[in-house]
Scaffold this active site. Structure first.
Site: not given
Ligand code: NAD
Ligand code: DAU
Length: 331
Positions: A123-125, A147, A151
């Site tokens: 992730t970019d985080e 988190y 990662k």
């Molecule tokens: P999500 O939370 O929607 O899904 C996570 C999935 O992993 C779920 O299906 C859950 O059941 C499964 N899981 C959790 N713990 C597990 C375990 N111990 N064993 C097996 N399965 C398990 O997540 P997402 O948003 O789809 O993210 C997917 C991947 O991409 C993650 O690695 C996350 O860090 C990364 N990522 C997400 C974003 C984003 O914006 N959503 C951005 C960059 C990277």
């Molecule tokens: O950048 C990649 C990441 O993006 C992934 O690695 C993570 O898995 C994914 O959860 C996401 O992280 P963020 O923390 O950026 O996403 P989130 O949707 O939680 O929040 C987006 C922005 O909105 C952040 O600046 C926090 C803000 N926010 C979020 C929530 C849930 C609020 O202001 N209020 C809220 O209730």
């Protein structure tokens, strides 16, 4: 490709599985997922009868289960994670376990199986907050919440398996994805859910934090390209090219739903809130990829998708009720 997708019942995972089965008729996809609150077989309902698809329930921290899931697999896409920053702030334990230990387990199982490709979803985080030029793949990592720290550890552990054991690991660092099936704890679906119920939208701090929104289809195209063309040992940033302050995104959501801006409520900030994520994605663009979905159109489509899937949202929110009550108490 005989592909194992961990976390394939989650948001990006289910979109990726659907994408692969749509574009590659020879692909075989096995999802390995624990079905936590974020994972849901409903998300895969439309591919469940496809003979090229298989689902295995299991935990990425369970080495025996990981070995079994790896049978006949040549390509691993490791997405399983505890993906929510706010949950990791309440307790880091699940993030450390699944994101770090789970990645170790999957790397071990993949090494034993001798897979041809291990795509690790990072992730970019991991770069931390961006206060200057967009981060390139060579910039140092500076994760600032549990988190992102878990990662970052996983990202570097995956790299170490390339260097040490020659495992063909490719690492993708993606920006904030948005789109159908995102669990409604994340900003966009959570605020759609709240706005549809005429509940206030809890904006952390001043709401000027910047995220670079990437439509999940564009991310899936990038990930598939990296399976085909990514160089082992290399890291690739994937961005959306859509850096927006949260308030701008929130106003667009309200506009699409026809709801008033008076629903916006500034609340206590997230501790360690990263003010901006920003990456340079020239490296993957040099392979011929670029994001195709425009921000406004993508957000509006996504908002409509959630509005049309209210029962899915209700069931999803119900699985996380305890978390919502704890985190948003007083917010
Ligand atoms: P999500 O939370 O929607 O899904 C996570 C999935 O992993 C779920 O299906 C859950 O059941 C499964 N899981 C959790 N713990 C597990 C375990 N111990 N064993 C097996 N399965 C398990 O997540 P997402 O948003 O789809 O993210 C997917 C991947 O991409 C993650 O690695 C996350 O860090 C990364 N990522 C997400 C974003 C984003 O914006 N959503 C951005 C960059 C990277
Ligand atoms: O950048 C990649 C990441 O993006 C992934 O690695 C993570 O898995 C994914 O959860 C996401 O992280 P963020 O923390 O950026 O996403 P989130 O949707 O939680 O929040 C987006 C922005 O909105 C952040 O600046 C926090 C803000 N926010 C979020 C929530 C849930 C609020 O202001 N209020 C809220 O209730």
């Amino acid at each position: 490709m005989q592909m194992l997708v961990t976390g394939g019942a989650g948001f990006i995972g289910c979109n990726f599985v659907r994408h692969v089965l749509a574009v590659d008729e020879d692909a075989r996809v096995r999802v390995f997922d624990k079905l936590t609150y974020a994972g849901n077989l409903e998300n895969l309902a439309d591919v469940s009868d496809d003979p090229r698809f298989e689902f295995v329930e299991g935990d990425v921290c369970d080495l025996d289960a990981a070995h079994a899931a790896m049978a006949g697999i040549d390509t691993v896409v490791h997405m399983a994670a505890e993906s929510h920053v706010d949950r990791s702030i309440i307790s880091a334990e699940a993030a450390v376990r699944t994101n770090f230990v789970g990645t170790f387990t999957m790397l071990e199982a993949a090494r034993e199986a001798g897979v041809k490709r291990f795509l690790h979803m990072s992730t970019d985080e991991v770069y931390g907050a961006c206060l200057g030029e967009p981060f390139t793949e060579n910039d140092p990592l500076n994760p600032r919440n549990p988190y992102s720290a878990s990662k970052a550890g996983a990202d570097r552990l995956a790299y170490s398996y390339f260097v040490t054991y020659d495992l063909p690991v490719v690492i993708a660092r993606a920006a904030n994805n948005y789109g159908p099936y995102q669990y409604p704890e994340k900003l966009i679906p959570f605020f759609v859910y709240r706005a549809l119920n005429d509940e206030h939208l809890p904006v952390y701090g001043d709401g000027m934090q910047v995220r670079d929104w990437l439509q999940v289809r564009d991310d899936c195209r990038a990930l598939l390209l990296l399976l085909e063309q990514g160089v082992p040992g290399e890291v690739y940033n994937i961005h959306g090219g859509n850096e927006r302050p949260n308030l701008e995104t929130i106003r667009l959501i309200l506009d699409e739903l026809g709801k008033p801006e008076s629903l916006i409520k500034h609340v206590e900030d997230r501790p360690g809130h990263d003010v901006r994520y920003s990456m340079d994605a020239a490296k993957i663009m040099a392979l011929g990829w670029q994001p195709e979905v425009s921000w406004e159109q993508g957000i509006r489509e996504t908002v409509r998708w959630f509005a049309e899937h209210r029962e899915w949202m209700e069931r999803s929110v119900a699985r996380g009720r305890e978390y919502f009550e704890q985190w948003y108490a007083g917010r």
